[in-house]
Scaffold this motif. Structure first.
Motif, PDB file in Angstrom:
ATOM      1  N   ALA A 166       2.841  -4.528  11.392  1.00 19.03           N
ATOM      2  CA  ALA A 166       1.377  -4.445  11.425  1.00 19.03           C
ATOM      3  C   ALA A 166       0.904  -3.378  12.416  1.00 19.03           C
ATOM      4  CB  ALA A 166       0.789  -5.810  11.780  1.00 19.03           C
ATOM      5  N   THR A 167       1.530  -3.341  13.593  1.00 19.68           N
ATOM      6  CA  THR A 167       1.153  -2.350  14.603  1.00 19.68           C
ATOM      7  C   THR A 167       1.431  -0.934  14.104  1.00 19.68           C
ATOM      8  OG1 THR A 167       1.649  -3.939  16.355  1.00 19.68           O
ATOM      9  CG2 THR A 167       1.510  -1.620  16.980  1.00 19.68           C
ATOM     10  N   LEU A 168       2.613  -0.739  13.515  1.00 20.62           N
ATOM     11  CA  LEU A 168       2.948   0.585  12.993  1.00 20.62           C
ATOM     12  C   LEU A 168       2.029   0.975  11.849  1.00 20.62           C
ATOM     13  CD1 LEU A 168       4.793   3.048  12.915  1.00 20.62           C
ATOM     14  CD2 LEU A 168       6.311   1.777  11.381  1.00 20.62           C
ATOM     15  N   GLN A 224     -11.761  -2.433  11.739  1.00 20.65           N
ATOM     16  CA  GLN A 224     -10.939  -3.620  11.487  1.00 20.65           C
ATOM     17  C   GLN A 224     -10.495  -3.620  10.028  1.00 20.65           C
ATOM     18  OE1 GLN A 224     -12.512  -7.843  11.397  1.00 20.65           O
ATOM     19  NE2 GLN A 224     -11.413  -7.929  13.347  1.00 20.65           N
ATOM     20  N   VAL A 225      -9.211  -3.856   9.809  1.00 21.08           N
ATOM     21  CA  VAL A 225      -8.655  -3.858   8.454  1.00 21.08           C
ATOM     22  C   VAL A 225      -7.843  -5.132   8.228  1.00 21.08           C
ATOM     23  CG1 VAL A 225      -8.576  -1.349   8.258  1.00 21.08           C
ATOM     24  CG2 VAL A 225      -6.624  -2.573   9.221  1.00 21.08           C
ATOM     25  N   GLN A 226      -7.692  -5.469   6.972  1.00 12.91           N
ATOM     26  CA  GLN A 226      -6.858  -6.603   6.564  1.00 12.91           C
ATOM     27  C   GLN A 226      -5.539  -6.065   6.016  1.00 12.91           C
ATOM     28  OE1 GLN A 226      -7.778  -9.238   3.024  1.00 12.91           O
ATOM     29  NE2 GLN A 226      -8.410 -10.620   4.683  1.00 12.91           N
ATOM     30  N   LEU A 227      -4.424  -6.535   6.557  1.00 11.34           N
ATOM     31  CA  LEU A 227      -3.103  -6.011   6.213  1.00 11.34           C
ATOM     32  C   LEU A 227      -2.309  -7.027   5.411  1.00 11.34           C
ATOM     33  CD1 LEU A 227      -2.230  -4.554   9.741  1.00 11.34           C
ATOM     34  CD2 LEU A 227      -3.220  -3.305   7.807  1.00 11.34           C
ATOM     35  N   VAL A 228      -1.624  -6.538   4.381  1.00 12.53           N
ATOM     36  CA  VAL A 228      -0.754  -7.376   3.554  1.00 12.53           C
ATOM     37  C   VAL A 228       0.580  -6.659   3.400  1.00 12.53           C
ATOM     38  CG1 VAL A 228      -0.409  -8.450   1.304  1.00 12.53           C
ATOM     39  CG2 VAL A 228      -2.700  -8.399   2.314  1.00 12.53           C
ATOM     40  N   LEU A 229       1.673  -7.299   3.814  1.00 15.30           N
ATOM     41  CA  LEU A 229       3.021  -6.736   3.690  1.00 15.30           C
ATOM     42  C   LEU A 229       3.574  -7.050   2.307  1.00 15.30           C
ATOM     43  CD1 LEU A 229       5.482  -5.339   5.029  1.00 15.30           C
ATOM     44  CD2 LEU A 229       6.234  -7.629   5.739  1.00 15.30           C
ATOM     45  N   GLN A 230       4.052  -6.004   1.627  1.00 17.55           N
ATOM     46  CA  GLN A 230       4.558  -6.167   0.266  1.00 17.55           C
ATOM     47  C   GLN A 230       5.930  -5.520   0.116  1.00 17.55           C
ATOM     48  OE1 GLN A 230       1.344  -4.399  -2.031  1.00 17.55           O
ATOM     49  NE2 GLN A 230       0.498  -6.420  -2.482  1.00 17.55           N
ATOM     50  N   ARG A 231       6.752  -6.134  -0.708  1.00 13.24           N
ATOM     51  CA  ARG A 231       8.041  -5.576  -1.095  1.00 13.24           C
ATOM     52  C   ARG A 231       7.838  -4.795  -2.382  1.00 13.24           C
ATOM     53  NH1 ARG A 231      12.945  -3.946   0.757  1.00 13.24           N
ATOM     54  NH2 ARG A 231      14.715  -4.879  -0.323  1.00 13.24           N
ATOM     55  N   ARG A 232       8.161  -3.490  -2.357  1.00 10.82           N
ATOM     56  CA  ARG A 232       7.892  -2.634  -3.505  1.00 10.82           C
ATOM     57  C   ARG A 232       9.175  -2.313  -4.256  1.00 10.82           C
ATOM     58  NH1 ARG A 232       5.052   2.998  -2.343  1.00 10.82           N
ATOM     59  NH2 ARG A 232       7.097   3.413  -1.383  1.00 10.82           N
ATOM     60  N   ARG A 233       9.112  -2.452  -5.565  1.00  6.60           N
ATOM     61  CA  ARG A 233      10.237  -2.118  -6.439  1.00  6.60           C
ATOM     62  C   ARG A 233       9.857  -0.946  -7.319  1.00  6.60           C
ATOM     63  NH1 ARG A 233      11.955  -2.855 -11.717  1.00  6.60           N
ATOM     64  NH2 ARG A 233      14.182  -3.290 -12.007  1.00  6.60           N
ATOM     65  N   TRP A 246      14.139  -0.128  -3.639  1.00  5.29           N
ATOM     66  CA  TRP A 246      13.264  -1.061  -2.941  1.00  5.29           C
ATOM     67  C   TRP A 246      12.748  -0.447  -1.651  1.00  5.29           C
ATOM     68  CZ3 TRP A 246      12.111  -5.777  -5.152  1.00  5.29           C
ATOM     69  CH2 TRP A 246      12.905  -6.164  -6.242  1.00  5.29           C
ATOM     70  N   SER A 247      11.524  -0.794  -1.275  1.00  2.00           N
ATOM     71  CA  SER A 247      10.928  -0.315  -0.022  1.00  2.00           C
ATOM     72  C   SER A 247       9.844  -1.300   0.415  1.00  2.00           C
ATOM     73  CB  SER A 247      10.340   1.085  -0.201  1.00  2.00           C
ATOM     74  OG  SER A 247       9.360   1.083  -1.226  1.00  2.00           O
ATOM     75  N   TRP A 248       9.326  -1.061   1.623  1.00  2.09           N
ATOM     76  CA  TRP A 248       8.285  -1.923   2.192  1.00  2.09           C
ATOM     77  C   TRP A 248       6.989  -1.122   2.328  1.00  2.09           C
ATOM     78  CZ3 TRP A 248       9.064  -7.054   2.820  1.00  2.09           C
ATOM     79  CH2 TRP A 248      10.388  -7.509   2.880  1.00  2.09           C
ATOM     80  N   VAL A 249       5.881  -1.705   1.896  1.00  2.00           N
ATOM     81  CA  VAL A 249       4.577  -1.070   2.039  1.00  2.00           C
ATOM     82  C   VAL A 249       3.586  -2.089   2.600  1.00  2.00           C
ATOM     83  CG1 VAL A 249       4.933   0.579   0.161  1.00  2.00           C
ATOM     84  CG2 VAL A 249       3.903  -1.641  -0.325  1.00  2.00           C
ATOM     85  N   VAL A 250       2.584  -1.560   3.265  1.00  4.40           N
ATOM     86  CA  VAL A 250       1.515  -2.401   3.798  1.00  4.40           C
ATOM     87  C   VAL A 250       0.219  -1.972   3.127  1.00  4.40           C
ATOM     88  CG1 VAL A 250       0.215  -3.101   5.843  1.00  4.40           C
ATOM     89  CG2 VAL A 250       2.686  -2.714   5.997  1.00  4.40           C
ATOM     90  N   LYS A 251      -0.362  -2.876   2.358  1.00  8.02           N
ATOM     91  CA  LYS A 251      -1.651  -2.612   1.736  1.00  8.02           C
ATOM     92  C   LYS A 251      -2.756  -2.999   2.713  1.00  8.02           C
ATOM     93  CE  LYS A 251      -4.517  -3.723  -2.272  1.00  8.02           C
ATOM     94  NZ  LYS A 251      -4.628  -4.526  -3.520  1.00  8.02           N
ATOM     95  N   GLU A 278       5.497  -7.361  -4.559  1.00  4.99           N
ATOM     96  CA  GLU A 278       5.569  -8.794  -4.259  1.00  4.99           C
ATOM     97  C   GLU A 278       5.092  -9.006  -2.823  1.00  4.99           C
ATOM     98  OE1 GLU A 278       8.865 -12.399  -3.706  1.00  4.99           O
ATOM     99  OE2 GLU A 278       9.492 -10.377  -4.318  1.00  4.99           O
ATOM    100  N   THR A 279       4.077  -9.834  -2.649  1.00  9.04           N
ATOM    101  CA  THR A 279       3.533 -10.103  -1.324  1.00  9.04           C
ATOM    102  C   THR A 279       4.495 -10.965  -0.522  1.00  9.04           C
ATOM    103  OG1 THR A 279       1.256  -9.920  -2.124  1.00  9.04           O
ATOM    104  CG2 THR A 279       1.604 -11.095  -0.056  1.00  9.04           C
ATOM    105  N   VAL A 280       4.811 -10.516   0.700  1.00  5.42           N
ATOM    106  CA  VAL A 280       5.768 -11.210   1.572  1.00  5.42           C
ATOM    107  C   VAL A 280       5.080 -11.814   2.792  1.00  5.42           C
ATOM    108  CG1 VAL A 280       7.854 -10.927   2.983  1.00  5.42           C
ATOM    109  CG2 VAL A 280       7.635  -9.693   0.819  1.00  5.42           C
ATOM    110  N   ASN A 281       4.083 -11.128   3.318  1.00  5.24           N
ATOM    111  CA  ASN A 281       3.419 -11.600   4.534  1.00  5.24           C
ATOM    112  C   ASN A 281       1.964 -11.158   4.520  1.00  5.24           C
ATOM    113  OD1 ASN A 281       2.752 -12.542   7.086  1.00  5.24           O
ATOM    114  ND2 ASN A 281       4.628 -11.790   8.034  1.00  5.24           N
ATOM    115  N   GLY A 282       1.114 -11.960   5.123  1.00  7.83           N
ATOM    116  CA  GLY A 282      -0.293 -11.619   5.226  1.00  7.83           C
ATOM    117  C   GLY A 282      -1.137 -12.459   4.284  1.00  7.83           C
ATOM    118  N   PRO A 283      -2.440 -12.235   4.297  1.00  6.49           N
ATOM    119  CA  PRO A 283      -3.129 -11.171   5.044  1.00  6.49           C
ATOM    120  C   PRO A 283      -3.250 -11.470   6.539  1.00  6.49           C
ATOM    121  CG  PRO A 283      -4.725 -12.484   3.850  1.00  6.49           C
ATOM    122  CD  PRO A 283      -3.375 -13.000   3.455  1.00  6.49           C
ATOM    123  N   THR A 284      -3.237 -10.383   7.333  1.00 11.70           N
ATOM    124  CA  THR A 284      -3.449 -10.467   8.769  1.00 11.70           C
ATOM    125  C   THR A 284      -4.382  -9.348   9.189  1.00 11.70           C
ATOM    126  OG1 THR A 284      -2.327 -10.535  10.913  1.00 11.70           O
ATOM    127  CG2 THR A 284      -1.465  -9.003   9.286  1.00 11.70           C
TER     128      THR A 284
END
Length: 355
Positions: free
Chosen positions: A326-328, A266-275, A286-291, A247-253
């Motif tokens: 995003a930085t991490l 340069q990359v495009q980042l999308v924060l997602q909640r993973r189940r 549950w965990s957090w991933v950045v695509k 589930e997308t929570v934040n982004g793209p950035t």
């Protein structure tokens, strides 16, 4: 010949349920190489890397039948020699080669002296090539229920042939060779970076198999027969198999990945909640991933191959709360891709450019 053994139970790791866990090595075992002894070696050019400006490449000489390399193995020009090409010389003259060996032994040198005219030439074939046989024996409980596997290593693998048989709760037997089996390795996997596996296993109420699959690798374009599984799990039949959903929570950035080699992307980042769980059951992990997605042609990690355009990294929950995800994520992307470059022997052609 010499042999060595170690008792892994003394180390104290994974001792529960085991009463024997020992490893064995038999070193300096003479290699038969009957055909090469009767007919002589068949020298060909071996190496890695594409012939392209700025990309790392290396070439040396090897016997196409037994896999033995001359000593020294040679340092040929990649722009003049192709991998697999028959090698007919030049060689280090026998007199200079014998003199270098004599001076090395007489003076106890750690580095063999090389005449300036022989800097790139291969030397003599070894008189008595040897190899190593290894084994690991476990009596007692192991992981899984049953597994039988044979692995043929790639050209860079130190184990040309390895296999194992594992049966719970009786134990397991692992075998491998070093140098032995090079002929079979060179026939079946003449190039590439991936070993090949034939495996059948039973674990967690599932029968799995691999037929000539890349070791620890799966790709969507693999043929259907290369990987397979049959589930015998009734819970899976009722609630469905365990799967990942996002589930997308934040982004793209936008983010900037700085590689240690000097190139930036340069990359495009999308924060997602993973189940991770069964679709018809509420309990899940549950965990957090950045695509992330890079611009074409992607971030290169293998010589002569297109770059990686998209992937994902996992970030801890506290970085999401503080807004530092995003930085991490950019740092984790650089770390993972750098490890891939090192494993594949890749160096970028240009540095200091943001793509």
């Amino acid at each position: 010949m010499r042999w060595y053994t170690s008792n892994e139970l003394r180390i104290g790791l994974h001792k529960k349920g085991k009463f024997v866990h020992r490893r064995f090595w038999l070193h300096d075992v003479p290699r038969l190489m009957l055909w090469c002894r009767l007919r002589g070696h068949r020298p060909v050019v071996d190496g890695h890397g594409p012939i392209a400006k700025g990309l790392h490449a290396a070439r040396w000489v090897v016997c196409d039948r037994c896999g033995v390399r001359p000593d020294p193995q040679g340092n040929l020009d990649p722009e003049q020699w192709d991998i697999g090409q028959p090698y007919d010389g030049p060689w280090t003259p026998l007199t200079r080669d014998l003199a270098a060996s004599a001076w090395t032994e007489l003076l106890g040198l750690t580095q063999r002296p090389v005449h300036r005219d022989d800097a790139r030439k291969p030397g003599r074939w070894p008189d008595k090539p040897t190899g190593t046989l290894g084994a690991e024996l476990v009596l007692g409980k192991t992981f899984g229920v049953f597994s039988a596997e044979v692995t043929i290593g790639c050209a860079g693998d130190e184990h040309p042939i390895s296999c194992h048989l594992r049966l719970w709760p009786f134990g397991a037997l692992y075998l491998h060779t070093e140098a032995f089996g090079a002929w079979l390795q060179r026939r079946l996997i003449p190039d590439g970076y991936y070993s090949r596996v034939i495996n059948i296993s039973v674990d967690e109420w599932t029968i799995r198999w691999q037929w000539w699959a890349r070791e620890d690798e799966w790709a969507r374009e693999d043929p259907w027969w290369m990987h397979g599984r049959i589930s015998l799990d009734l819970v899976e039949k009722l609630f469905g198999p365990k799967r990942y959903s996002y589930e997308t929570v934040n982004g793209p950035t936008l983010g900037l990945v700085h590689m240690p080699d000097g190139d930036s992307h340069q990359v495009q980042l999308v924060l997602q909640r993973r189940r991770y769980g069964r679709p018809r059951r509420k309990r899940a992990a549950w965990s957090w991933v950045v695509k992330w997605t890079a611009n074409s042609p992607g971030i290169e990690t293998r010589p002569g191959k297109s770059g990686i355009l998209s992937s994902a990294v996992e970030v801890p929950a506290d970085t999401v709360q503080t807004g530092a995800w995003a930085t991490l994520a950019c740092g984790l992307i650089a770390h993972k891709l750098t490890a891939d470059r090192i494993r594949n022997g890749y160096r970028p052609a240009t540095t200091g450019q943001a793509e």
